[in-house]
Motif scaffolding. Structure first.
Motif, short mmCIF file in Angstrom:
data_model
loop_
_atom_site.label_atom_id
_atom_site.label_comp_id
_atom_site.label_asym_id
_atom_site.label_seq_id
_atom_site.Cartn_x
_atom_site.Cartn_y
_atom_site.Cartn_z
N MET A 70 0.68 -1.21 0.20
CA MET A 70 -0.13 0.06 0.12
C MET A 70 0.74 1.38 -0.17
O MET A 70 2.07 1.25 0.94
N LYS A 71 0.63 2.48 -1.22
CA LYS A 71 1.41 3.31 -1.07
C LYS A 71 1.10 3.70 0.23
O LYS A 71 0.02 4.67 0.00
N LEU A 72 1.68 5.03 0.41
CA LEU A 72 1.80 5.50 1.70
C LEU A 72 1.14 7.06 0.84
O LEU A 72 2.03 7.46 0.12
N ARG A 73 0.31 7.73 1.69
CA ARG A 73 0.00 9.18 0.72
C ARG A 73 0.15 10.40 2.14
O ARG A 73 -1.17 10.14 2.68
N TRP A 74 1.35 10.58 1.96
CA TRP A 74 1.37 11.45 3.20
C TRP A 74 0.65 12.69 2.72
O TRP A 74 0.81 13.70 4.21
N ASP A 75 0.41 13.15 1.95
CA ASP A 75 -0.09 14.39 1.85
C ASP A 75 -1.64 14.69 2.29
O ASP A 75 -2.87 15.11 2.69
N GLU A 76 -1.91 13.01 2.91
CA GLU A 76 -3.57 12.89 3.41
C GLU A 76 -3.79 12.26 5.13
O GLU A 76 -4.22 12.00 5.71
N ILE A 77 -2.52 12.44 5.64
CA ILE A 77 -2.18 11.99 6.80
C ILE A 77 -1.81 12.85 7.54
O ILE A 77 -0.69 14.29 7.64
N THR A 78 -2.29 13.18 9.07
CA THR A 78 -2.40 14.26 9.82
C THR A 78 -1.88 13.81 11.31
O THR A 78 -1.40 14.06 12.18
N HIS A 79 -2.43 12.56 11.69
CA HIS A 79 -2.39 11.96 12.52
C HIS A 79 -2.19 10.20 12.31
O HIS A 79 -2.46 9.37 11.91
N VAL A 80 -0.98 9.84 13.22
CA VAL A 80 -0.01 8.61 12.87
C VAL A 80 -0.61 8.14 14.58
O VAL A 80 -0.23 9.13 16.00
N THR A 81 -0.74 6.79 14.85
CA THR A 81 -0.79 6.17 15.83
C THR A 81 0.52 5.67 16.36
O THR A 81 0.66 4.21 15.42
N LYS A 82 1.09 5.55 17.39
CA LYS A 82 2.14 4.44 17.61
C LYS A 82 1.86 3.04 18.50
O LYS A 82 1.67 3.83 19.46
N ALA A 83 1.93 2.00 18.09
CA ALA A 83 1.71 0.88 19.05
C ALA A 83 2.59 0.42 18.64
O ALA A 83 3.52 0.13 18.62
N ASP A 84 2.96 -0.04 20.36
CA ASP A 84 3.89 -0.59 21.16
C ASP A 84 3.60 -1.78 21.81
O ASP A 84 2.44 -2.53 21.88
N PRO A 85 4.30 -2.58 20.98
CA PRO A 85 4.34 -4.54 21.00
C PRO A 85 4.18 -4.94 21.81
O PRO A 85 3.52 -6.16 22.50
N ALA A 86 5.04 -4.46 23.28
CA ALA A 86 5.27 -5.35 24.17
C ALA A 86 4.15 -4.72 25.39
O ALA A 86 4.14 -5.01 26.42
N LYS A 87 2.94 -3.87 24.74
CA LYS A 87 2.06 -3.05 25.41
C LYS A 87 0.93 -3.95 24.77
O LYS A 87 0.24 -4.09 23.70
N ASP A 88 0.27 -3.74 25.57
CA ASP A 88 -0.90 -4.61 25.76
C ASP A 88 -2.11 -3.36 24.68
O ASP A 88 -2.16 -2.46 25.14
N LEU A 89 -3.03 -3.93 23.79
CA LEU A 89 -4.28 -3.09 22.96
C LEU A 89 -5.12 -2.86 23.45
O LEU A 89 -5.54 -4.08 24.05
N PRO A 90 -5.70 -1.70 23.12
CA PRO A 90 -6.96 -1.37 23.88
C PRO A 90 -8.54 -2.74 23.58
O PRO A 90 -8.04 -3.13 22.42
N PRO A 91 -9.23 -2.90 24.35
CA PRO A 91 -9.60 -3.86 24.02
C PRO A 91 -10.48 -3.89 22.66
O PRO A 91 -11.09 -4.45 22.15
N ASP A 92 -10.90 -2.53 22.15
CA ASP A 92 -11.85 -1.96 21.19
C ASP A 92 -10.81 -1.50 20.35
O ASP A 92 -10.55 -0.12 20.40
N LEU A 93 -10.45 -1.94 19.00
CA LEU A 93 -9.54 -1.17 18.63
C LEU A 93 -10.07 -0.51 17.35
O LEU A 93 -9.88 0.33 16.71
N GLY A 94 -11.22 -0.13 17.95
CA GLY A 94 -12.12 0.67 16.72
C GLY A 94 -11.55 2.22 16.89
O GLY A 94 -12.20 3.19 16.39
N VAL A 95 -11.27 2.41 17.90
CA VAL A 95 -10.82 3.93 18.75
C VAL A 95 -9.47 4.09 17.38
O VAL A 95 -9.07 5.03 16.92
N LEU A 96 -9.01 3.40 16.77
CA LEU A 96 -8.19 3.40 15.48
C LEU A 96 -8.59 3.98 13.81
O LEU A 96 -8.28 4.41 13.26
N ASP A 97 -9.96 4.13 14.19
CA ASP A 97 -10.83 4.19 12.68
C ASP A 97 -10.25 5.33 12.38
O ASP A 97 -10.47 5.57 11.31
N ARG A 98 -10.21 6.65 13.22
CA ARG A 98 -10.12 7.97 12.49
C ARG A 98 -8.68 8.19 12.27
O ARG A 98 -7.70 9.90 11.68
#
Length: 254
Positions: free
Chosen positions: A1-29
């Motif tokens: 998938m080609k990154l379109r940086w001109d469309e990106i203003t918010h990036v989430t940093k997910a740490d593999p050593a930490k638990d993910l939120p119970p609902d990954l729906g928070v990543l929708d936006r």
């Protein structure tokens, strides 16, 4: 998938050593997800994190940002869309140039002997898919000019970034990133603390084509907006994604 940086203003940093939120729906936006960390990370938990995110959001760009080649495997390369490789300007030689030169030395001079060198991304790919995989891997790498501005952070300890840069040095690093090194990304990392807009403004002055990412202490839309208004192309939000998903949602610009 080609990154379109001109469309990106918010990036989430997910740490593999930490638990993910119970609902990954928070990543929708959020616009993209970067998977990586400097403590307790393995190729296995990295893969689990990438796959969990991709199952929920198959079309969302996911980058793996490893601190060590041991975090990368054939499977993580297949699962992620891109491999983001930091070159830490104010770190030690190993984390600015050493690891990168070693990696491409192996690729360029003796790819058939890479197995067993401690570079699993190369050994596994070459063994299973041949030298075409090296070309594919190179095309998927996103080089990051990287400045670590919190000397008390784990990232600083791992990379040897003992001293934060002054505003003038941040500006110089940004200029070098675009005009000399040609990295597509310049990343200001404050690792859990809020650095404010000054360094962002100093860096943005010298960046036209290079993407400016800021990470650290973003805990609401006010700080997100302050950093974007200062010239950053995107904020990177990590801690509250894991610790407080409700607050994380507040960091996403409306």
């Amino acid at each position: 998938m080609k990154l379109r940086w001109d469309e990106i203003t918010h990036v989430t940093k997910a740490d593999p050593a930490k638990d993910l939120p119970p609902d990954l729906g928070v990543l929708d936006r959020t616009d993209a997800v970067m998977v990586g960390g400097s403590d307790g990370v393995t190729a296995e938990n990295t893969l689990d994190t990438i796959r969990a995110i991709k199952r929920r959001f198959p079309e969302k760009p996911v980058l793996q940002e490893p601190y060590s080649s041991s975090h990368v495997s054939t499977d993580t390369m297949e699962a992620a869309d891109h491999l983001a490789v930091p070159a830490v300007y104010n770190g030690d030689r190993e984390h600015f140039v050493g690891k990168h030169v070693d990696l491409f030395t192996e690729v360029g001079s003796k790819p058939e002997e890479v197995l067993g060198t401690g570079l699993p991304v190369l050994g596994d790919l070459i063994a299973s898919k041949g030298l075409d995989a090296v070309s594919r891997m190179t095309n998927e790498i996103v080089g990051e000019g990287y400045v670590v501005q919190n000397p008390a952070s784990t990232a600083a300890d791992v990379t040897g970034a003992d001293e934060p840069y002054t505003g003038e040095e941040v500006a110089g690093a940004a200029l070098a990133t675009e005009a000399f090194y040609g990295f597509p990304v310049f990343y200001l990392e404050y690792s859990g603390t809020y650095g404010g807009p000054d360094d962002v403004e100093a860096a943005a002055t010298h960046l036209d084509d290079t993407v400016l990412l800021y990470g650290g202490g973003i805990d609401g839309e006010r700080r997100t907006r302050e950093i974007l208004d200062a010239g950053a192309d995107a904020v990177v939000v990590g801690d509250c994604f894991h610790d407080d998903p409700a607050r994380f949602l507040e960091t996403i610009p409306s």
